[in-house]
Design a protein around this motif. Structure first.
Motif, PDB file in Angstrom:
ATOM      1  N   ILE A 128       0.872  -1.175   0.000  1.00 36.39           N
ATOM      2  CA  ILE A 128       0.000   0.000   0.000  1.00 36.39           C
ATOM      3  C   ILE A 128       0.908   1.224   0.000  1.00 36.39           C
ATOM      4  CG2 ILE A 128      -1.827   1.244   1.221  1.00 36.39           C
ATOM      5  CD1 ILE A 128      -2.653  -1.429   2.479  1.00 36.39           C
ATOM      6  N   PHE A 129       0.685   2.117  -0.945  1.00 43.99           N
ATOM      7  CA  PHE A 129       1.508   3.327  -0.979  1.00 43.99           C
ATOM      8  C   PHE A 129       0.661   4.529  -1.373  1.00 43.99           C
ATOM      9  CE2 PHE A 129       1.767   1.809  -5.360  1.00 43.99           C
ATOM     10  CZ  PHE A 129       1.740   2.972  -6.119  1.00 43.99           C
ATOM     11  N   SER A 130       1.181   5.703  -1.052  1.00 48.31           N
ATOM     12  CA  SER A 130       0.531   6.950  -1.475  1.00 48.31           C
ATOM     13  C   SER A 130       1.319   7.532  -2.639  1.00 48.31           C
ATOM     14  CB  SER A 130       0.468   7.959  -0.320  1.00 48.31           C
ATOM     15  OG  SER A 130       1.770   8.281   0.129  1.00 48.31           O
ATOM     16  N   LEU A 131       0.604   8.034  -3.613  1.00 49.96           N
ATOM     17  CA  LEU A 131       1.213   8.695  -4.774  1.00 49.96           C
ATOM     18  C   LEU A 131       0.817  10.166  -4.703  1.00 49.96           C
ATOM     19  CD1 LEU A 131       2.799   7.895  -7.451  1.00 49.96           C
ATOM     20  CD2 LEU A 131       0.611   8.228  -8.591  1.00 49.96           C
ATOM     21  N   VAL A 132       1.819  11.019  -4.571  1.00 50.48           N
ATOM     22  CA  VAL A 132       1.566  12.448  -4.387  1.00 50.48           C
ATOM     23  C   VAL A 132       2.060  13.192  -5.625  1.00 50.48           C
ATOM     24  CG1 VAL A 132       1.944  14.438  -2.900  1.00 50.48           C
ATOM     25  CG2 VAL A 132       1.919  12.141  -1.911  1.00 50.48           C
ATOM     26  N   ILE A 133       1.118  13.742  -6.386  1.00 54.36           N
ATOM     27  CA  ILE A 133       1.479  14.405  -7.644  1.00 54.36           C
ATOM     28  C   ILE A 133       1.294  15.913  -7.469  1.00 54.36           C
ATOM     29  CG2 ILE A 133       1.082  14.505 -10.124  1.00 54.36           C
ATOM     30  CD1 ILE A 133      -0.269  11.816  -9.987  1.00 54.36           C
ATOM     31  N   PRO A 134       2.379  16.690  -7.611  1.00 58.44           N
ATOM     32  CA  PRO A 134       2.245  18.145  -7.489  1.00 58.44           C
ATOM     33  C   PRO A 134       1.300  18.696  -8.559  1.00 58.44           C
ATOM     34  CG  PRO A 134       4.554  17.494  -7.367  1.00 58.44           C
ATOM     35  CD  PRO A 134       3.781  16.279  -7.808  1.00 58.44           C
ATOM     36  N   PRO A 135       0.750  19.886  -8.322  1.00 58.58           N
ATOM     37  CA  PRO A 135      -0.213  20.471  -9.267  1.00 58.58           C
ATOM     38  C   PRO A 135       0.319  20.489 -10.694  1.00 58.58           C
ATOM     39  CG  PRO A 135      -0.113  21.795  -7.287  1.00 58.58           C
ATOM     40  CD  PRO A 135       0.961  20.745  -7.147  1.00 58.58           C
ATOM     41  N   ASP A 136      -0.519  20.045 -11.624  1.00 58.39           N
ATOM     42  CA  ASP A 136      -0.251  20.091 -13.056  1.00 58.39           C
ATOM     43  C   ASP A 136       0.869  19.147 -13.517  1.00 58.39           C
ATOM     44  OD1 ASP A 136      -1.523  21.222 -15.210  1.00 58.39           O
ATOM     45  OD2 ASP A 136       0.091  22.651 -15.585  1.00 58.39           O
ATOM     46  N   GLU A 137       1.419  18.341 -12.615  1.00 62.58           N
ATOM     47  CA  GLU A 137       2.439  17.366 -13.024  1.00 62.58           C
ATOM     48  C   GLU A 137       1.751  16.082 -13.490  1.00 62.58           C
ATOM     49  OE1 GLU A 137       5.554  17.695 -13.502  1.00 62.58           O
ATOM     50  OE2 GLU A 137       5.987  19.588 -12.461  1.00 62.58           O
ATOM     51  N   ILE A 138       2.501  15.289 -14.260  1.00 68.35           N
ATOM     52  CA  ILE A 138       1.943  14.058 -14.822  1.00 68.35           C
ATOM     53  C   ILE A 138       2.954  12.922 -14.669  1.00 68.35           C
ATOM     54  CG2 ILE A 138       2.764  14.641 -17.156  1.00 68.35           C
ATOM     55  CD1 ILE A 138       0.170  13.313 -18.229  1.00 68.35           C
ATOM     56  N   THR A 139       2.446  11.735 -14.393  1.00 67.64           N
ATOM     57  CA  THR A 139       3.339  10.571 -14.297  1.00 67.64           C
ATOM     58  C   THR A 139       3.781  10.148 -15.700  1.00 67.64           C
ATOM     59  OG1 THR A 139       1.599   8.904 -14.568  1.00 67.64           O
ATOM     60  CG2 THR A 139       2.012   9.714 -12.310  1.00 67.64           C
ATOM     61  N   PRO A 140       4.864   9.379 -15.799  1.00 72.67           N
ATOM     62  CA  PRO A 140       5.146   8.712 -17.066  1.00 72.67           C
ATOM     63  C   PRO A 140       4.007   7.745 -17.398  1.00 72.67           C
ATOM     64  CG  PRO A 140       6.972   8.455 -15.498  1.00 72.67           C
ATOM     65  CD  PRO A 140       5.815   9.020 -14.732  1.00 72.67           C
ATOM     66  N   VAL A 141       3.906   7.363 -18.673  1.00 65.32           N
ATOM     67  CA  VAL A 141       2.978   6.284 -19.044  1.00 65.32           C
ATOM     68  C   VAL A 141       3.619   4.974 -18.567  1.00 65.32           C
ATOM     69  CG1 VAL A 141       1.782   5.114 -20.922  1.00 65.32           C
ATOM     70  CG2 VAL A 141       2.177   7.595 -21.039  1.00 65.32           C
ATOM     71  N   HIS A 142       2.905   4.260 -17.704  1.00 68.71           N
ATOM     72  CA  HIS A 142       3.514   3.098 -17.044  1.00 68.71           C
ATOM     73  C   HIS A 142       2.502   1.979 -16.876  1.00 68.71           C
ATOM     74  CE1 HIS A 142       1.586   5.494 -13.831  1.00 68.71           C
ATOM     75  NE2 HIS A 142       1.326   4.312 -13.283  1.00 68.71           N
ATOM     76  N   ASP A 143       3.003   0.791 -16.569  1.00 72.18           N
ATOM     77  CA  ASP A 143       2.106  -0.316 -16.214  1.00 72.18           C
ATOM     78  C   ASP A 143       2.360  -0.728 -14.769  1.00 72.18           C
ATOM     79  OD1 ASP A 143       4.484  -1.722 -16.400  1.00 72.18           O
ATOM     80  OD2 ASP A 143       3.934  -2.804 -18.227  1.00 72.18           O
ATOM     81  N   HIS A 144       1.594  -1.739 -14.300  1.00 70.40           N
ATOM     82  CA  HIS A 144       1.650  -2.139 -12.895  1.00 70.40           C
ATOM     83  C   HIS A 144       1.911  -3.635 -12.719  1.00 70.40           C
ATOM     84  CE1 HIS A 144      -1.022   1.276 -13.567  1.00 70.40           C
ATOM     85  NE2 HIS A 144      -0.536   1.754 -12.458  1.00 70.40           N
ATOM     86  N   LEU A 145       1.508  -4.427 -13.716  1.00 72.99           N
ATOM     87  CA  LEU A 145       1.760  -5.869 -13.746  1.00 72.99           C
ATOM     88  C   LEU A 145       1.141  -6.604 -12.559  1.00 72.99           C
ATOM     89  CD1 LEU A 145       5.486  -5.785 -14.961  1.00 72.99           C
ATOM     90  CD2 LEU A 145       3.378  -5.767 -16.330  1.00 72.99           C
ATOM     91  N   SER A 146       0.072  -6.069 -12.030  1.00 66.49           N
ATOM     92  CA  SER A 146      -0.619  -6.714 -10.908  1.00 66.49           C
ATOM     93  C   SER A 146      -2.020  -6.144 -10.781  1.00 66.49           C
ATOM     94  CB  SER A 146       0.128  -6.438  -9.605  1.00 66.49           C
ATOM     95  OG  SER A 146      -0.700  -6.744  -8.485  1.00 66.49           O
ATOM     96  N   TRP A 147      -2.893  -6.906 -10.138  1.00 70.29           N
ATOM     97  CA  TRP A 147      -4.178  -6.353  -9.749  1.00 70.29           C
ATOM     98  C   TRP A 147      -3.955  -5.237  -8.727  1.00 70.29           C
ATOM     99  CZ3 TRP A 147      -5.270  -6.265  -4.619  1.00 70.29           C
ATOM    100  CH2 TRP A 147      -4.656  -7.207  -3.802  1.00 70.29           C
ATOM    101  N   GLY A 148      -4.878  -4.310  -8.690  1.00 68.39           N
ATOM    102  CA  GLY A 148      -4.758  -3.240  -7.702  1.00 68.39           C
ATOM    103  C   GLY A 148      -6.001  -2.381  -7.643  1.00 68.39           C
ATOM    104  N   LEU A 149      -6.085  -1.620  -6.561  1.00 67.18           N
ATOM    105  CA  LEU A 149      -7.136  -0.618  -6.398  1.00 67.18           C
ATOM    106  C   LEU A 149      -6.462   0.729  -6.193  1.00 67.18           C
ATOM    107  CD1 LEU A 149      -9.717  -2.076  -3.810  1.00 67.18           C
ATOM    108  CD2 LEU A 149     -10.097  -1.673  -6.245  1.00 67.18           C
ATOM    109  N   VAL A 150      -6.969   1.743  -6.865  1.00 65.97           N
ATOM    110  CA  VAL A 150      -6.450   3.098  -6.695  1.00 65.97           C
ATOM    111  C   VAL A 150      -7.608   3.985  -6.265  1.00 65.97           C
ATOM    112  CG1 VAL A 150      -5.231   5.018  -7.778  1.00 65.97           C
ATOM    113  CG2 VAL A 150      -4.792   2.676  -8.558  1.00 65.97           C
ATOM    114  N   GLY A 151      -7.403   4.729  -5.194  1.00 62.18           N
ATOM    115  CA  GLY A 151      -8.463   5.612  -4.695  1.00 62.18           C
ATOM    116  C   GLY A 151      -7.921   7.005  -4.438  1.00 62.18           C
ATOM    117  N   LEU A 152      -8.719   8.001  -4.765  1.00 61.39           N
ATOM    118  CA  LEU A 152      -8.303   9.393  -4.562  1.00 61.39           C
ATOM    119  C   LEU A 152      -8.562   9.801  -3.121  1.00 61.39           C
ATOM    120  CD1 LEU A 152      -7.283  11.949  -6.293  1.00 61.39           C
ATOM    121  CD2 LEU A 152      -7.526   9.724  -7.388  1.00 61.39           C
TER     122      LEU A 152
END
Ligand SMILES: [Fe+2]
Length: 221
Positions: free
Chosen positions: A93-117
């Motif tokens: 379980i981890f938190s992903l913190v994205i600064p305003p107007d920033e974008i992640t690379p296009v990526h995959d995860h290779l696993s089942w998962g749930l993402v919640g805001l």
């Protein structure tokens, strides 16, 4: 292609955030995961209401885990803070913190998962690979859809569907924070970073902002 990395089991479950709310969720998640091994869609369906309840709770995520990270392995100052990792690395379980107007690379995860805001707003762009290839080098992608995600929303990761995406923070002032529940040790494995316009892909390991990343690929991190 990277050398094969064997991730050794950890000595024990790792708790980076000690919160009764998080402990309760992990205990429930472990029960659900072990009773739905035959069907990960069922795992996600059963986990979702408990995850939604966790997202609604306040004050369980410390400030240190809700901040950006200038040395991010994802670039853009994006923080990826490990909150919990099971001894066998099959639940993180981890938190992903994205600064305003920033974008992640296009990526995959290779696993089942749930993402919640947990905080803010995001725009998720989901891609599909057209060539089906696994090789590092060329990759043809098309956009499946672009989705607006707001606080409290949850979406599923269930490879091979919907496993490739980028996420942009659409907040103006504060970072967006999403909580990820993953069925692998996603920061430690080799996965894929795509460049849709150049039609290319390379392997990468994102690491975690709060876990030292060992250089030797044979040493588990
Ligand atoms: Fe992601």
């Amino acid at each position: 292609m990277p050398q094969t990395t064997v991730l050794e089991p950890l000595q024990a479950d790792q708790w980076f955030v000690d919160s009764p709310d998080l402990r309760e969720f992990v205990a429930t998640a472990k029960d659900i995961i072990s009773s739905t091994t035959h069907n990960r869609a069922e795992t996600l369906n059963a986990l979702e209401p408990h995850f939604a309840a966790l997202l609604k709770k306040e004050n369980w995520l410390p400030k240190n885990f809700a901040q950006s990270n200038p040395d991010s392995g994802l670039g853009g100052g994006i923080g990826q803070w490990l909150l919990y990792r099971s001894q066998d690395r099959s639940l993180t379980i981890f938190s992903l913190v994205i600064p305003p107007d920033e974008i992640t690379p296009v990526h995959d995860h290779l696993s089942w998962g749930l993402v919640g805001l947990y905080q803010g707003k995001q725009e998720e762009t989901v891609y599909r690979r057209l060539d089906g290839g696994e090789l590092e080098g060329q990759a043809q992608l098309e956009v499946v859809g672009t989705y607006q995600v707001k606080t409290g929303d949850i979406y599923y990761l269930l490879p091979p569907d919907n496993d490739i995406h980028s996420v942009k923070a659409t907040n103006v002032f504060a970072p967006s924070i999403s909580i990820h529940v993953m069925g692998n040790d996603i920061g430690s494995i080799w996965r894929h970073h795509y460049h849709p316009q150049q039609q290319s892909v390379r392997y990468f390991r994102s690491g975690y902002s709060n876990v030292l990343f060992k250089e030797n690929p044979h040493i588990a991190v």
